[in-house]
Scaffold this active site. Structure first.
Site, PDB file in Angstrom:
ATOM      1  N   ALA A  24       0.647  -1.208  -0.137  1.00 56.20           N
ATOM      2  CA  ALA A  24       0.044   0.293   0.058  1.00 56.20           C
ATOM      3  C   ALA A  24       0.949   1.218  -0.039  1.00 56.20           C
ATOM      4  CB  ALA A  24      -0.890   0.123   1.198  1.00 56.20           C
ATOM      5  N   ARG A  36      -1.546   0.460   7.524  1.00 56.06           N
ATOM      6  CA  ARG A  36      -0.884   0.536   8.942  1.00 56.06           C
ATOM      7  C   ARG A  36       0.259   1.854   8.676  1.00 56.06           C
ATOM      8  NH1 ARG A  36      -1.591  -4.175   6.928  1.00 56.06           N
ATOM      9  NH2 ARG A  36      -2.885  -5.471   7.926  1.00 56.06           N
ATOM     10  N   ASP A 105      -5.626  -1.832  -6.617  1.00 58.96           N
ATOM     11  CA  ASP A 105      -5.898  -0.761  -7.265  1.00 58.96           C
ATOM     12  C   ASP A 105      -5.694  -0.626  -8.855  1.00 58.96           C
ATOM     13  OD1 ASP A 105      -3.432   0.687  -5.426  1.00 58.96           O
ATOM     14  OD2 ASP A 105      -3.175  -0.100  -7.527  1.00 58.96           O
ATOM     15  N   HIS A 120      -3.784 -10.008  -3.941  1.00 53.35           N
ATOM     16  CA  HIS A 120      -5.138  -9.830  -3.087  1.00 53.35           C
ATOM     17  C   HIS A 120      -6.198  -9.578  -3.767  1.00 53.35           C
ATOM     18  CE1 HIS A 120      -2.150  -9.077   0.551  1.00 53.35           C
ATOM     19  NE2 HIS A 120      -2.239 -10.364   0.466  1.00 53.35           N
ATOM     20  N   CYS A 128     -21.848 -11.326  -8.122  1.00 51.19           N
ATOM     21  CA  CYS A 128     -23.036 -11.439  -7.445  1.00 51.19           C
ATOM     22  C   CYS A 128     -23.058 -13.055  -6.768  1.00 51.19           C
ATOM     23  CB  CYS A 128     -24.149 -11.577  -8.304  1.00 51.19           C
ATOM     24  SG  CYS A 128     -25.906 -12.464  -7.397  1.00 51.19           S
ATOM     25  N   CYS A 131     -25.830 -15.512  -8.373  1.00 51.48           N
ATOM     26  CA  CYS A 131     -25.771 -15.784  -9.909  1.00 51.48           C
ATOM     27  C   CYS A 131     -24.318 -15.713 -10.606  1.00 51.48           C
ATOM     28  CB  CYS A 131     -26.886 -15.216 -10.507  1.00 51.48           C
ATOM     29  SG  CYS A 131     -26.462 -13.391 -10.940  1.00 51.48           S
ATOM     30  N   CYS A 152     -27.588  -7.537  -6.850  1.00 53.14           N
ATOM     31  CA  CYS A 152     -27.789  -7.706  -8.229  1.00 53.14           C
ATOM     32  C   CYS A 152     -29.143  -7.735  -8.895  1.00 53.14           C
ATOM     33  CB  CYS A 152     -27.108  -9.151  -8.389  1.00 53.14           C
ATOM     34  SG  CYS A 152     -27.327  -9.961  -9.969  1.00 53.14           S
ATOM     35  N   SER A 192       5.990  -1.820   1.965  1.00 58.34           N
ATOM     36  CA  SER A 192       4.965  -2.725   2.602  1.00 58.34           C
ATOM     37  C   SER A 192       5.338  -3.012   3.805  1.00 58.34           C
ATOM     38  CB  SER A 192       4.972  -4.350   2.009  1.00 58.34           C
ATOM     39  OG  SER A 192       4.063  -5.185   2.599  1.00 58.34           O
TER      40      SER A 192
HETATM   41  N1  APR Z   1       7.171   4.809   0.072  1.00 54.87           N
HETATM   42  C1  APR Z   1       7.598   3.741   0.851  1.00 54.87           C
HETATM   43  N2  APR Z   1       6.946   3.301   2.103  1.00 54.87           N
HETATM   44  C2  APR Z   1       5.646   3.830   2.334  1.00 54.87           C
HETATM   45  C3  APR Z   1       5.386   5.214   1.589  1.00 54.87           C
HETATM   46  C4  APR Z   1       6.024   5.558   0.620  1.00 54.87           C
HETATM   47  N3  APR Z   1       5.577   6.713   0.115  1.00 54.87           N
HETATM   48  N4  APR Z   1       4.254   5.744   2.256  1.00 54.87           N
HETATM   49  C5  APR Z   1       3.774   4.664   3.239  1.00 54.87           C
HETATM   50  N5  APR Z   1       5.049   3.723   3.307  1.00 54.87           N
HETATM   51  C6  APR Z   1       5.045   2.437   4.168  1.00 54.87           C
HETATM   52  C7  APR Z   1       4.695   2.622   5.648  1.00 54.87           C
HETATM   53  O1  APR Z   1       5.714   2.734   6.389  1.00 54.87           O
HETATM   54  C8  APR Z   1       4.059   1.276   5.688  1.00 54.87           C
HETATM   55  O2  APR Z   1       4.739   0.138   6.741  1.00 54.87           O
HETATM   56  O3  APR Z   1       4.171   1.500   3.353  1.00 54.87           O
HETATM   57  C9  APR Z   1       3.890   0.456   4.383  1.00 54.87           C
HETATM   58  C10 APR Z   1       2.368   0.199   4.172  1.00 54.87           C
HETATM   59  O4  APR Z   1       2.005  -0.751   5.010  1.00 54.87           O
HETATM   60  P1  APR Z   1       0.362  -1.513   5.077  1.00 54.87           P
HETATM   61  O5  APR Z   1      -0.372  -0.269   5.200  1.00 54.87           O
HETATM   62  O6  APR Z   1       0.546  -2.615   6.191  1.00 54.87           O
HETATM   63  O7  APR Z   1       0.346  -2.046   3.744  1.00 54.87           O
HETATM   64  P2  APR Z   1       0.640  -3.598   3.018  1.00 54.87           P
HETATM   65  O8  APR Z   1       2.059  -3.888   3.589  1.00 54.87           O
HETATM   66  O9  APR Z   1       0.422  -3.475   1.702  1.00 54.87           O
HETATM   67  O10 APR Z   1      -0.601  -4.333   3.653  1.00 54.87           O
HETATM   68  C11 APR Z   1      -0.608  -5.784   3.175  1.00 54.87           C
HETATM   69  O11 APR Z   1      -2.663  -6.194   4.510  1.00 54.87           O
HETATM   70  O12 APR Z   1      -4.738  -5.004   5.121  1.00 54.87           O
HETATM   71  C12 APR Z   1      -4.047  -5.851   4.418  1.00 54.87           C
HETATM   72  O13 APR Z   1      -4.876  -6.635   2.292  1.00 54.87           O
HETATM   73  C13 APR Z   1      -4.326  -5.625   2.826  1.00 54.87           C
HETATM   74  O14 APR Z   1      -2.832  -5.781   1.035  1.00 54.87           O
HETATM   75  C14 APR Z   1      -3.132  -5.333   2.285  1.00 54.87           C
HETATM   76  C15 APR Z   1      -2.013  -5.972   3.283  1.00 54.87           C
END
Ligand code: APR
Length: 243
Positions: A24, A36, A105, A120, A128, A131, A152, A192
């Site tokens: 994310a 997070r 996304d 994911h 739906c 169906c 649906c 991540s």
């Molecule tokens: N560049 C680098 N890192 C970043 C940036 C950025 N611009 N902005 C935020 N971060 C870091 C944050 O420090 C955080 O540790 O990205 C990390 C995002 O972590 P999460 O929000 O936990 O995302 P992710 O690791 O993808 O979560 C895994 O958890 O909730 C589920 O299904 C959801 O796919 C997701 C999975």
């Protein structure tokens, strides 16, 4: 940052089977909130209520209100950022083997990445539960204006094509990802927190299979100690400097 970028450049110059593993944080600069870390969605919404498959089965209106208020508006507007385009450039240079993303996304594909494994799922297809008819994200949002949860035409409840907590990952995606993890020569984690399994097991498996492990993440992660390089900076800035 200068010194870490030159170390990264050295690793990249000797790799041509790089797997980019995005979370994310990689889409944060496209305006999509992380889960997070600072201001993360899970600090406002309890994922066991708003993103859990068992809760969804009991009462899908929690997830759909989260989708309506938080997800659809930002994903609809989001555009790829410099980081997405830098990965496309790495692919053009024959350096990138696969993109494995936890994001739903679709921005990697919009930017032009040709080989994206979505662990994911994604929000593009909504279906739906009764169906199996498929709806687009926009259609689901329109139906949401009339009914929560959206239904649906057959009366069945709609379900997003994203993986909720408690659901298995799509087997085909998992198999393709594991193959890439075992065959890459560099595993590049980008944005991540590396706390959600089985996705978070991949850096360790890549490392054990002989790949160089690089983690680019603003906050520390539990796997930093095993990485060959950790860069606590914006992923899009680091990749732009690399390119
Ligand atoms: N560049 C680098 N890192 C970043 C940036 C950025 N611009 N902005 C935020 N971060 C870091 C944050 O420090 C955080 O540790 O990205 C990390 C995002 O972590 P999460 O929000 O936990 O995302 P992710 O690791 O993808 O979560 C895994 O958890 O909730 C589920 O299904 C959801 O796919 C997701 C999975």
């Amino acid at each position: 940052m200068k010194e870490t970028i030159s170390k990264l450049k050295k690793f990249v110059s000797t790799s041509d089977q790089i797997v980019a593993f995005t979370g994310a944080g990689f889409s944060a600069e496209s305006g999509i909130s992380t889960f997070r870390g600072a201001g993360g969605l899970w600090s406002k919404y309890d994922p066991s209520i708003y993103a859990d498959v068992n809760r969804f089965r009991e009462d899908p209106s929690y997830y759909w209100s989260f989708f309506r208020d938080e997800r659809y508006p930002v994903i609809k507007r989001a555009k790829p950022n410099e980081g997405h385009f830098a990965l496309v450039e790495l692919e053009k240079r024959g350096k990138l083997y696969r993109v494995i993303t936890q994001n739903i996304d679709g921005l990697h594909q919009v930017a032009g990445s040709s080989d994206v494994i979505e662990l994911h799922g994604n929000t593009r297809k909504i279906f739906c539960l009764s169906c199996d008819r498929v709806y687009s994200m926009d259609e689901a949002y329109r139906l949401l204006q009339e009914d929560l949860p959206p239904r649906c035409s057959c009366g069945g409840v709609l379900k997003p094509g994203t993986v909720l907590f408690g659901e298995p990952l799509p087997q085909a995606a998992l198999d393709m990802a594991m193959l890439a993890v075992r065959n890459c020569d560099m595993f590049l984690v980008l944005g991540s927190s590396l706390v959600v399994y089985p996705a978070a097991s991949m850096p360790r498996i890549a490392k054990k299979s002989g790949a160089v492990l690089v983690i680019v993440n603003i906050d520390p992660t539990p796997l930093d100690d095993m990485a060959d390089l950790v860069i606590n900076e914006s992923a899009s800035k680091v990749l732009s400097r690399l390119i």
